[in-house]
Design an enzyme around this catalytic site. Structure first.
Site, mmCIF file in Angstrom:
data_model
loop_
_atom_site.group_PDB
_atom_site.id
_atom_site.type_symbol
_atom_site.label_atom_id
_atom_site.label_comp_id
_atom_site.label_asym_id
_atom_site.label_seq_id
_atom_site.Cartn_x
_atom_site.Cartn_y
_atom_site.Cartn_z
ATOM 1 N N SER A 23 58.168 12.051 24.050
ATOM 2 C CA SER A 23 57.390 12.241 25.285
ATOM 3 C C SER A 23 58.117 11.687 26.505
ATOM 4 O O SER A 23 57.558 11.660 27.600
ATOM 5 C CB SER A 23 56.012 11.585 25.145
ATOM 6 O OG SER A 23 56.150 10.226 24.785
ATOM 7 N N HIS A 156 25.709 36.027 51.073
ATOM 8 C CA HIS A 156 26.182 37.259 50.415
ATOM 9 C C HIS A 156 27.340 37.910 51.183
ATOM 10 O O HIS A 156 27.528 39.116 51.118
ATOM 11 C CB HIS A 156 25.059 38.295 50.248
ATOM 12 C CG HIS A 156 23.795 37.732 49.679
ATOM 13 N ND1 HIS A 156 23.514 37.730 48.331
ATOM 14 C CD2 HIS A 156 22.750 37.124 50.282
ATOM 15 C CE1 HIS A 156 22.336 37.160 48.131
ATOM 16 N NE2 HIS A 156 21.847 36.771 49.296
ATOM 17 N N SER A 277 56.491 39.554 55.291
ATOM 18 C CA SER A 277 56.722 40.446 54.157
ATOM 19 C C SER A 277 58.173 40.902 54.207
ATOM 20 O O SER A 277 58.768 40.997 55.280
ATOM 21 C CB SER A 277 55.784 41.652 54.278
ATOM 22 O OG SER A 277 56.348 42.779 53.651
ATOM 23 N N LYS A 283 53.523 41.844 59.034
ATOM 24 C CA LYS A 283 52.712 40.938 58.217
ATOM 25 C C LYS A 283 52.850 39.470 58.588
ATOM 26 O O LYS A 283 53.916 38.995 58.974
ATOM 27 C CB LYS A 283 53.092 41.105 56.741
ATOM 28 C CG LYS A 283 52.749 42.467 56.215
ATOM 29 C CD LYS A 283 51.301 42.564 55.813
ATOM 30 C CE LYS A 283 51.193 42.223 54.359
ATOM 31 N NZ LYS A 283 49.836 42.299 53.884
ATOM 32 N N GLU A 290 46.388 31.044 49.837
ATOM 33 C CA GLU A 290 46.263 31.809 48.582
ATOM 34 C C GLU A 290 46.733 30.987 47.389
ATOM 35 O O GLU A 290 46.127 31.007 46.318
ATOM 36 C CB GLU A 290 47.094 33.099 48.660
ATOM 37 C CG GLU A 290 46.569 34.104 49.674
ATOM 38 C CD GLU A 290 47.579 35.224 49.870
ATOM 39 O OE1 GLU A 290 47.648 36.121 49.018
ATOM 40 O OE2 GLU A 290 48.333 35.184 50.854
#
Ligand code: ARG
Length: 458
Positions: A23, A156, A277, A283, A290
């Site tokens: 380990s 919602h 991008s 972009k 994310e």
């Protein structure tokens, strides 16, 4: 490296088995805790006369030397070593000779690893709590800077009622306050020393567990030696807390992704927290947000991995438990990395108040206020609700919003409606009317900001 435990067996281990068992790759990060723990152990052995006081001093000096050399890089970890505990003891014995072999008296790797891990993780909790505080401060600053910005609140993901942007930010601040609390609570239970439990049954030496515990900053000792070496609740609790932290960061990230889209355009993330991008020149992608969202799954996975590894293990120590470290280290590393980008990303975020206001002006988010206005005129809420709904339908048919609907149309639905309806459904007044404790009016948001600042000493 020859096995320190050779004796009962030759100590020769198949190369693949040796590698599989080792380990050191991941537990070497606990070298500071391992060495500090050993110094306290040597001091205790000397103080109790289990070894000579001079021997204790020699051991402590030797351990100090190893710590210094590992810090400076003069000494490298041996990848062949079984684990950090064996490595340190081996180097100590190489350097000091036979006295080095006395360090492991009245101790086992079972209590040693539990000790190291608790010490290491309480440090991680302190560091994560520091970053969580910084993120709460960043949210609070954004709330203050955008106190007058009206935006649609959603249920919602449909426009629901007007709120202040600051109110939305402070919702996240409240979540993080709970995370801070949970982690402090987890630290409290973690901060009990297992050392002295030895392999599982305690020891026949006249040791002083309290002395070692207090020298190492623990609040007390684990009271059952079997539990002390077989317990990994502190890892599981920490990963549960961290899973909730990640769930919060993920929800925040999701909103940043949505809000920075051209569809919403509520915020602009600073250029240095976005990417371009390779093909589409227009972009500006919110990759950091994310990734934070994406990394949430890792932390949940770490928790599930250890919960599953622990399930069904007979008492006390089993080698399965070596699996604790990669999971809990990964969870801590991931959370720290996420907080590391979230704080500056939040600080550099620009709120487009004009756009949030415009979004709040469509979507009939003042329909509840219209119903409340009718209640004020004496109608029961359910009746008022129905009329308000019919008026929304009338607006949709006409292609206008409630603010633009002529009084004659209002009156056609309900005679009680007068000119004062327009003031009643004005967005700012809708926000300001929500004076209930914890509501979205300005003074309530200010009170929340003041509360967080006080709690966190900002
Ligand atoms: N490397 C081991 C672990 O991480 C240390 C404890 C080993 N104990 C033992 N009895 N083999 O769990």
């Amino acid at each position: 490296m020859a096995k320190l435990w050779a004796g009962r067996t030759s100590g020769e281990v198949n190369a693949a088995a040796d590698d599989f068992n080792s380990s050191i790759r991941f537990d070497s990060r606990m070298y500071r805790q391992d060495i500090t723990g050993s110094m306290a152990h040597a001091a205790m052995l000397g103080a109790r006369g289990i070894i000579a006081p001079a021997e204790a001093e020699t051991l402590i000096a030797g351990l100090e030397g190893i710590l210094k050399d590992l810090d400076s890089g003069a000494l490298a970890f041996d990848p062949e070593a079984e684990d950090i505990h064996m490595f340190v003891e081996q180097v100590l014995t190489e350097r000091l000779g036979d006295v080095g072999k006395k360090l492991h008296t009245a101790r086992s790797r079972n209590d040693q690893v539990a000790l190291d891990l608790r010490m290491y993780l309480r440090g991680e909790i302190d560091s994560i709590r520091g970053s969580l505080k910084a993120l709460t401060a960043a949210l609070t600053r954004q709330a203050e800077a955008n106190l007058d910005v009206v935006m649609p609140g959603y249920t919602h993901l449909q426009r629901a009622q007007p709120i202040l942007f600051g109110h939305h930010m402070m919702a996240y601040a409240m979540m993080l306050l709970r995370d801070l609390d949970r982690l402090a609570d987890c630290r409290k239970r973690m901060n009990l020393s297992p050392i002295g439990a030895c392999a599982l049954a305690g020891t026949s030496y006249d040791t002083d567990r309290e002395m070692e515990a207090s020298a190492l900053g623990f609040d007390g000792i684990a009271r059952n030696s079997i539990d002390a070496v077989s317990d990994r609740d502190f890892c599981l609790e920490l990963m549960s807390c961290l899973s909730v932290v990640m769930m919060h960061l993920s929800r925040l990230s999701e909103e940043l992704v949505l809000w920075s889209s051209w569809e919403f355009r509520f915020i602009v993330l600073s250029d240095d927290f976005t990417t371009g991008s390779s093909i589409m020149p227009q972009k500006k992608n919110p990759d950091m947000a994310e990734l934070v969202r994406g990394k949430t799954g890792r932390v949940y996975g770490d928790l599930m991995a250890l919960l599953t590894a622990m399930k069904g293990l007979p008492l006390a120590y089993n080698k399965d438990m070596q699996e604790d470290k990669e999971a809990v280290f990964d969870a801590c590393d991931t959370v720290k990395a996420c907080l590391g980008v979230c704080v500056p990303m939040l600080e550099g975020m620009t709120v487009l108040g004009e756009n949030t206001r415009r979004a709040a002006q469509t979507g009939f988010i003042n329909a509840t206020d219209l119903a409340d206005y009718l209640v004020g005129k004496g109608l029961p809420f359910r009746t008022a609700y129905k009329i308000s709904g019919e008026l929304v339908a009338a607006c949709i048919a006409k292609g206008c919003v409630l603010e633009e609907l002529p009084l004659a149309d209002y009156k056609a639905h309900c005679e009680l409606i007068g000119e004062d309806v327009y003031a009643a459904i004005d967005l700012v007044s809708c926000v300001e009317k929500r004076q209930s404790a914890g509501g979205t009016c300005r003074s309530s948001v200010e009170a929340q900001i003041a509360y967080v600042k006080e709690v966190l000493n900002l």
